[in-house]
Design a protein around this motif. Structure first.
Motif, PDB file in Angstrom:
ATOM      1  N   ALA A   8      39.621  20.547  80.697  1.00  0.00           N
ATOM      2  CA  ALA A   8      38.972  21.647  81.204  1.00  0.00           C
ATOM      3  C   ALA A   8      37.335  21.765  80.917  1.00  0.00           C
ATOM      4  N   LEU A   9      36.933  20.973  79.862  1.00  0.00           N
ATOM      5  CA  LEU A   9      35.602  20.721  79.803  1.00  0.00           C
ATOM      6  C   LEU A   9      34.874  19.679  80.590  1.00  0.00           C
ATOM      7  N   PHE A  10      35.747  18.694  80.923  1.00  0.00           N
ATOM      8  CA  PHE A  10      35.239  17.612  81.626  1.00  0.00           C
ATOM      9  C   PHE A  10      35.019  18.195  83.213  1.00  0.00           C
ATOM     10  N   LEU A  11      36.092  19.120  83.836  1.00  0.00           N
ATOM     11  CA  LEU A  11      36.017  19.722  84.992  1.00  0.00           C
ATOM     12  C   LEU A  11      34.631  20.612  85.181  1.00  0.00           C
ATOM     13  N   PHE A  12      34.530  21.572  83.923  1.00  0.00           N
ATOM     14  CA  PHE A  12      33.307  22.219  84.031  1.00  0.00           C
ATOM     15  C   PHE A  12      32.244  21.470  83.921  1.00  0.00           C
ATOM     16  N   LEU A  13      31.929  20.633  83.107  1.00  0.00           N
ATOM     17  CA  LEU A  13      30.772  19.768  83.107  1.00  0.00           C
ATOM     18  C   LEU A  13      30.433  19.097  84.794  1.00  0.00           C
ATOM     19  N   ALA A  14      31.702  18.700  85.411  1.00  0.00           N
ATOM     20  CA  ALA A  14      31.561  18.015  86.687  1.00  0.00           C
ATOM     21  C   ALA A  14      30.950  19.141  87.655  1.00  0.00           C
ATOM     22  N   ALA A  15      31.559  20.374  87.530  1.00  0.00           N
ATOM     23  CA  ALA A  15      31.082  21.681  88.368  1.00  0.00           C
ATOM     24  C   ALA A  15      29.750  21.878  88.139  1.00  0.00           C
ATOM     25  N   VAL A  16      29.419  21.806  86.784  1.00  0.00           N
ATOM     26  CA  VAL A  16      27.961  22.351  86.659  1.00  0.00           C
ATOM     27  C   VAL A  16      27.030  21.171  87.228  1.00  0.00           C
ATOM     28  N   ILE A 183      26.344  17.809  66.956  1.00  0.00           N
ATOM     29  CA  ILE A 183      26.088  17.790  68.304  1.00  0.00           C
ATOM     30  C   ILE A 183      24.814  18.790  68.596  1.00  0.00           C
ATOM     31  N   GLU A 184      24.949  19.869  68.179  1.00  0.00           N
ATOM     32  CA  GLU A 184      23.994  20.920  68.430  1.00  0.00           C
ATOM     33  C   GLU A 184      22.463  20.531  68.129  1.00  0.00           C
ATOM     34  N   THR A 185      22.312  19.772  66.758  1.00  0.00           N
ATOM     35  CA  THR A 185      21.064  19.306  66.504  1.00  0.00           C
ATOM     36  C   THR A 185      20.634  18.209  67.206  1.00  0.00           C
ATOM     37  N   MET A 186      21.557  17.253  67.440  1.00  0.00           N
ATOM     38  CA  MET A 186      21.099  16.047  68.256  1.00  0.00           C
ATOM     39  C   MET A 186      20.713  16.259  69.674  1.00  0.00           C
ATOM     40  N   GLU A 187      21.283  17.496  70.460  1.00  0.00           N
ATOM     41  CA  GLU A 187      21.065  17.789  71.784  1.00  0.00           C
ATOM     42  C   GLU A 187      19.757  18.476  71.715  1.00  0.00           C
ATOM     43  N   ALA A 188      19.635  19.392  70.603  1.00  0.00           N
ATOM     44  CA  ALA A 188      18.240  20.242  70.541  1.00  0.00           C
ATOM     45  C   ALA A 188      16.906  19.173  70.436  1.00  0.00           C
ATOM     46  N   ALA A 231      21.214  22.812  78.738  1.00  0.00           N
ATOM     47  CA  ALA A 231      21.694  23.107  77.553  1.00  0.00           C
ATOM     48  C   ALA A 231      23.089  23.423  77.277  1.00  0.00           C
ATOM     49  N   VAL A 232      23.931  24.181  78.248  1.00  0.00           N
ATOM     50  CA  VAL A 232      25.310  24.121  78.047  1.00  0.00           C
ATOM     51  C   VAL A 232      25.955  22.878  78.584  1.00  0.00           C
ATOM     52  N   GLY A 233      25.620  22.310  79.690  1.00  0.00           N
ATOM     53  CA  GLY A 233      26.083  21.040  80.259  1.00  0.00           C
ATOM     54  C   GLY A 233      26.158  19.813  79.106  1.00  0.00           C
ATOM     55  N   PHE A 234      24.768  19.533  78.552  1.00  0.00           N
ATOM     56  CA  PHE A 234      24.729  18.476  77.610  1.00  0.00           C
ATOM     57  C   PHE A 234      25.526  18.808  76.428  1.00  0.00           C
ATOM     58  N   LEU A 235      25.810  19.960  76.180  1.00  0.00           N
ATOM     59  CA  LEU A 235      26.436  20.560  74.820  1.00  0.00           C
ATOM     60  C   LEU A 235      27.897  19.963  75.048  1.00  0.00           C
ATOM     61  N   VAL A 236      28.501  20.153  76.481  1.00  0.00           N
ATOM     62  CA  VAL A 236      29.766  19.752  76.524  1.00  0.00           C
ATOM     63  C   VAL A 236      29.819  18.020  76.911  1.00  0.00           C
ATOM     64  N   TYR A 237      28.902  17.704  77.297  1.00  0.00           N
ATOM     65  CA  TYR A 237      28.841  16.180  77.513  1.00  0.00           C
ATOM     66  C   TYR A 237      28.716  15.172  76.102  1.00  0.00           C
ATOM     67  N   PHE A 238      28.125  15.711  75.060  1.00  0.00           N
ATOM     68  CA  PHE A 238      27.758  15.364  73.979  1.00  0.00           C
ATOM     69  C   PHE A 238      29.099  15.373  73.084  1.00  0.00           C
ATOM     70  N   ASP A 239      29.712  16.536  73.268  1.00  0.00           N
ATOM     71  CA  ASP A 239      31.012  16.734  72.570  1.00  0.00           C
ATOM     72  C   ASP A 239      32.347  15.692  73.248  1.00  0.00           C
ATOM     73  N   LEU A 240      32.040  15.806  74.537  1.00  0.00           N
ATOM     74  CA  LEU A 240      33.234  14.832  75.112  1.00  0.00           C
ATOM     75  C   LEU A 240      32.877  13.349  74.886  1.00  0.00           C
ATOM     76  N   LEU A 241      31.485  13.103  74.691  1.00  0.00           N
ATOM     77  CA  LEU A 241      31.227  11.639  74.445  1.00  0.00           C
ATOM     78  C   LEU A 241      31.898  11.367  73.208  1.00  0.00           C
ATOM     79  N   ASP A 242      31.622  12.164  72.178  1.00  0.00           N
ATOM     80  CA  ASP A 242      32.036  11.923  70.799  1.00  0.00           C
ATOM     81  C   ASP A 242      33.975  11.679  71.020  1.00  0.00           C
ATOM     82  N   ARG A 243      34.575  12.419  71.526  1.00  0.00           N
ATOM     83  CA  ARG A 243      35.910  12.486  71.848  1.00  0.00           C
ATOM     84  C   ARG A 243      36.684  11.426  72.860  1.00  0.00           C
ATOM     85  N   LEU A 244      35.970  11.200  73.636  1.00  0.00           N
ATOM     86  CA  LEU A 244      36.366  10.560  74.825  1.00  0.00           C
ATOM     87  C   LEU A 244      35.826   8.824  74.683  1.00  0.00           C
ATOM     88  N   GLY A 245      34.647   8.617  74.532  1.00  0.00           N
ATOM     89  CA  GLY A 245      33.937   7.478  74.434  1.00  0.00           C
ATOM     90  C   GLY A 245      33.109   7.567  75.803  1.00  0.00           C
TER      91      GLY A 245
END
Length: 314
Positions: A8-16, A183-188, A231-245
């Protein structure tokens, strides 16, 4: 539930990120390119820094490794990628189709960098075929003119390619550093640092804030890119980067054009063609091949749930 959350997060990121192409095109008519990217991340950085202060006990990076991750994010994922992309796309010789094809090379580039820096992040032979098939799908979807891709605007096209390279390298290095920074600190801090770097580049290029034209359309484009896509897109991106590679998450550059085409159809009355349908099919097939092990493991569960549903079980 984790696998469905990731999807769901992957599809949301692709859409945004896919729909953001419209906002970028709209904004470039009113802003100098690098200044546009800089102001975008001024806003996104402030939003994310406030969010980090709210959700993280210690929102300031600590230690050499955490600051190294922030530096990679600032210089490669934020400043490098966006400065090169925005400047490259201002050249009339670089069509949207050509730029989309070049940027979609990011997963291939990521795979190459991963082989150098992350020995454990490897694709199987089937996955490699899927990766290339997805790229073919993007080419079909965007229908680039071969003459346009090969002729004219060579420097601008190299800039777009450099943007994709910067993003791919940044993704791999972020993973390799393996910091425990939130993730929030890194992104900000990456956005704040990236915005500063973009402003310096903008000054160096002689861009002037006086050249900005403020309209409802330009403000809307800026806010959408700053809040939703950044803001939202990269938050999702870094979250998925940590989990999916880095290899799997950068497949979003294959799926994003699908949503770009859909948003063009919905908001710009761009009717999908046969090329669109074939491109969608190839992208989907390529993604399935890359994720063939996950799909194989998931099918029995889906069959069991299907039988339970039709049998009336919970």
């Amino acid at each position: 539930m984790t696998r469905y959350r990731n999807l769901a997060l992957f599809l949301f990121l692709a859409a945004v990120w896919g729909s953001a192409f419209m906002a970028i095109k709209a904004g470039l008519a009113y802003f100098p390119p690098v200044l546009f990217a800089a102001v975008r991340y001024d806003i996104a950085g402030v939003v994310m820094l406030a969010y980090a202060v709210y959700v993280v006990d210690d929102p300031v990076p600590r230690g050499r490794t955490q600051w190294a991750v922030v530096a990679v994010g600032s210089l490669l994922l934020i400043a490098g990628y966006h400065a090169l992309l925005f400047v490259g796309e201002t050249d009339p010789a670089v069509t949207s189709a050509a730029a989309a094809v070049i940027v979609s090379l990011s997963p291939v580039l990521t795979t190459g960098f991963a082989r150098l820096f992350l020995p454990g992040e490897r694709l199987t032979t089937v996955g490699t075929v899927g990766l290339l098939l997805g790229l073919v799908g993007v080419v079909v979807l965007t229908r680039p003119d071969p003459n346009d891709l090969l002729g004219g605007g060579a420097v601008a096209k190299l800039l777009v390619f450099a943007a994709a390279t910067a993003f791919a390298l940044g993704s791999v290095l972020t993973r390799k550093l393996d910091s425990d920074i939130p993730i929030e600190t890194m992104e900000a801090w990456s956005m704040v640092g990236g915005a500063l770097a973009l402003h310096l580049v903008s000054l160096g290029l002689g861009e002037s804030p006086a050249a900005v034209v403020w309209t409802v359309e330009s403000v809307t484009a800026l806010l959408y890119l700053s809040v939703a896509a950044s803001a939202v897109g990269f938050l999702v991106y870094f979250d998925l980067l940590d989990r999916l590679g880095p290899i799997e998450i950068n497949l979003v550059s294959y799926v994003a054009p699908v949503f770009a085409a859909l948003s063009g159809w919905l908001f710009l009355a761009e009717v999908p063609t046969a090329y669109t349908v074939v491109g969608f099919a190839l992208i989907f097939a390529g993604f399935v091949l890359v994720k063939h092990r996950t799909v194989r493991d998931e099918l029995p569960r889906l069959r069991r749930r299907g039988r339970a549903f039709f049998a009336g079980d919970d």
